[in-house]
Design a protein around this motif. Structure first.
Motif, PDB file in Angstrom:
ATOM      1  N   GLN A 129      -1.971 -24.594 -21.756  1.00 57.57           N
ATOM      2  CA  GLN A 129      -3.162 -25.430 -21.721  1.00 57.57           C
ATOM      3  C   GLN A 129      -3.605 -25.733 -23.151  1.00 57.57           C
ATOM      4  O   GLN A 129      -3.823 -24.829 -23.952  1.00 57.57           O
TER       5      GLN A 129
ATOM      6  N   LYS B 121     -19.256 -33.611 -13.185  1.00 58.23           N
ATOM      7  CA  LYS B 121     -18.230 -32.790 -13.805  1.00 58.23           C
ATOM      8  C   LYS B 121     -17.948 -33.302 -15.203  1.00 58.23           C
ATOM      9  O   LYS B 121     -17.769 -34.493 -15.418  1.00 58.23           O
TER      10      LYS B 121
ATOM     11  N   PHE C 295     -15.688 -33.182 -18.696  1.00 59.86           N
ATOM     12  CA  PHE C 295     -14.353 -32.874 -19.204  1.00 59.86           C
ATOM     13  C   PHE C 295     -14.312 -32.996 -20.720  1.00 59.86           C
ATOM     14  O   PHE C 295     -14.817 -33.958 -21.297  1.00 59.86           O
TER      15      PHE C 295
ATOM     16  N   LYS D 227      -1.589 -39.503 -26.575  1.00 57.65           N
ATOM     17  CA  LYS D 227      -1.844 -38.956 -25.246  1.00 57.65           C
ATOM     18  C   LYS D 227      -3.114 -38.125 -25.279  1.00 57.65           C
ATOM     19  O   LYS D 227      -3.387 -37.436 -26.258  1.00 57.65           O
ATOM     20  N   LEU D 228      -3.879 -38.208 -24.223  1.00 61.04           N
ATOM     21  CA  LEU D 228      -5.065 -37.381 -24.063  1.00 61.04           C
ATOM     22  C   LEU D 228      -4.745 -36.204 -23.163  1.00 61.04           C
ATOM     23  O   LEU D 228      -4.176 -36.377 -22.081  1.00 61.04           O
TER      24      LEU D 228
ATOM     25  N   PHE E 280      -6.590 -33.052 -21.142  1.00 57.84           N
ATOM     26  CA  PHE E 280      -7.913 -32.708 -20.656  1.00 57.84           C
ATOM     27  C   PHE E 280      -8.021 -31.231 -20.322  1.00 57.84           C
ATOM     28  O   PHE E 280      -7.050 -30.584 -19.928  1.00 57.84           O
ATOM     29  N   GLY E 281      -9.240 -30.710 -20.441  1.00 59.67           N
ATOM     30  CA  GLY E 281      -9.547 -29.398 -19.902  1.00 59.67           C
ATOM     31  C   GLY E 281      -9.723 -29.521 -18.401  1.00 59.67           C
ATOM     32  O   GLY E 281      -9.664 -30.613 -17.842  1.00 59.67           O
ATOM     33  N   LYS E 282      -9.956 -28.405 -17.743  1.00 59.18           N
ATOM     34  CA  LYS E 282     -10.068 -28.428 -16.283  1.00 59.18           C
ATOM     35  C   LYS E 282     -11.437 -28.878 -15.804  1.00 59.18           C
ATOM     36  O   LYS E 282     -11.644 -29.080 -14.613  1.00 59.18           O
ATOM     37  N   GLY E 283     -12.356 -29.030 -16.708  1.00 55.15           N
ATOM     38  CA  GLY E 283     -13.657 -29.562 -16.335  1.00 55.15           C
ATOM     39  C   GLY E 283     -14.673 -28.494 -15.996  1.00 55.15           C
ATOM     40  O   GLY E 283     -14.319 -27.370 -15.617  1.00 55.15           O
TER      41      GLY E 283
ATOM     42  N   GLN F 225      -5.934 -35.641 -10.697  1.00 53.18           N
ATOM     43  CA  GLN F 225      -6.956 -34.605 -10.768  1.00 53.18           C
ATOM     44  C   GLN F 225      -6.953 -33.767  -9.513  1.00 53.18           C
ATOM     45  O   GLN F 225      -7.084 -34.293  -8.397  1.00 53.18           O
TER      46      GLN F 225
ATOM     47  N   VAL G 163      -7.258 -27.253  -8.724  1.00 53.01           N
ATOM     48  CA  VAL G 163      -6.490 -26.156  -9.321  1.00 53.01           C
ATOM     49  C   VAL G 163      -6.014 -26.506 -10.724  1.00 53.01           C
ATOM     50  O   VAL G 163      -6.172 -25.726 -11.667  1.00 53.01           O
ATOM     51  N   GLN G 164      -5.426 -27.672 -10.880  1.00 56.51           N
ATOM     52  CA  GLN G 164      -4.790 -28.027 -12.154  1.00 56.51           C
ATOM     53  C   GLN G 164      -5.701 -28.793 -13.095  1.00 56.51           C
ATOM     54  O   GLN G 164      -5.368 -28.986 -14.266  1.00 56.51           O
ATOM     55  N   GLY G 165      -6.838 -29.257 -12.590  1.00 52.83           N
ATOM     56  CA  GLY G 165      -7.697 -30.080 -13.432  1.00 52.83           C
ATOM     57  C   GLY G 165      -7.115 -31.470 -13.561  1.00 52.83           C
ATOM     58  O   GLY G 165      -6.533 -31.997 -12.616  1.00 52.83           O
ATOM     59  N   LEU G 166      -7.236 -32.051 -14.740  1.00 52.83           N
ATOM     60  CA  LEU G 166      -6.788 -33.419 -14.963  1.00 52.83           C
ATOM     61  C   LEU G 166      -5.434 -33.373 -15.660  1.00 52.83           C
ATOM     62  O   LEU G 166      -5.317 -32.952 -16.800  1.00 52.83           O
TER      63      LEU G 166
ATOM     64  N   PHE H 100      -1.976 -35.271 -17.047  1.00 51.58           N
ATOM     65  CA  PHE H 100      -1.350 -36.511 -17.471  1.00 51.58           C
ATOM     66  C   PHE H 100      -0.071 -36.725 -16.675  1.00 51.58           C
ATOM     67  O   PHE H 100       0.726 -35.801 -16.495  1.00 51.58           O
TER      68      PHE H 100
END
Lengths: 117, 115
Positions: free
Chosen positions: A2, A89, A91, A104-105, A107-110, B37, B40-43, B45
């Motif tokens: 992550q 939510k 992010f 590329k972006l 993201f965290g899981k929010g 999205q 479990v995995q979030g966002l 790519f």
């Protein structure tokens, strides 16, 4: 692994309070950008804050601000005077240039926020 | 400016059926991204196009998933033989992609439910 880590997955607050959402990131790049987005119930992702490593540590946009600690690779979103409409939510995202492939972006899981009147 | 348009907003498929998701980027934007999205995995790519050419599909599952951008006004994400684990909100985003960290503009997403 992550690249963007948001510790809190869900939190609740009362209207008028102040909230800090933490985010840490991993990158070996010199040039990168950080973003905070809000995911609305409608499904849209709205940009709140954009932080570049070369700028001052704190940027503000209305009631949103960030605390950026470059050496710790940490960027926290601060929302002052919470309102019920802030529920949603949030992010954290890291933009890195990609050799030969653009950008590329990641993201965290929010973090889900609920604000009660 | 209507923003990024995704259709349908909701799609329900039976296991094993095919699902096609559509995305219309903002006019003038040369980069189109697909994200998925889940709780479990979030966002995550999935894939990225620049000027209609596939640039990075490192996030795409190797089987059953494919994405295309036949013209500058739309992109599709196709999932063959859908499985319950494919259930997620699929988000499309576009940007100017001028080489820097341009802001991504996201659509409202397509919520896919595989029964």
């Amino acid at each position: 692994a992550q690249k963007v880590i948001q510790v809190w997955s869900t939190t609740s607050r009362q209207e008028g309070e102040k909230l800090t959402l933490d985010c840490s990131y991993k990158t070996s790049q010199v040039l990168y950008h950080l973003f905070w987005y809000k995911h609305l119930l409608s499904g849209e992702m709205v940009l709140l804050i954009r932080q570049m490593p070369s700028t001052i540590a704190i940027e503000r946009s209305g009631r949103y601000s960030v605390v950026f600690q470059k050496s710790r690779k940490s960027i926290s979103l601060v929302i002052s005077t919470l309102q019920p409409d802030d529920s949603g939510k949030y992010f954290c995202a890291l933009w890195e240039p990609q050799q030969g492939t653009g950008s590329k972006l990641s993201f965290g899981k929010g973090a889900k926020l609920t604000v009660s009147p | 400016n209507a923003g990024v348009i995704q259709t349908p907003r909701h799609k329900v498929t039976g296991k094993g059926q095919e699902a096609t998701l559509w995305c219309e980027p903002i006019s003038g934007h040369s980069a189109v991204f697909w994200y998925r999205q889940t709780i479990v995995q979030g966002l995550e790519f999935l894939t990225y196009f620049r000027n209609q050419a596939p640039i990075d599909d490192s996030g795409m599952p190797k089987e059953r998933f494919s994405a295309q951008m036949p013209n500058q006004s739309h992109s599709t994400l196709k999932i063959q033989s859908t499985q319950p684990q494919d259930s997620a909100v699929y988000l499309c985003a576009s940007s100017l992609d001028l080489g820097g960290a341009e802001t991504l503009y996201f659509g409202s997403g397509t919520r896919l439910t595989v029964l």
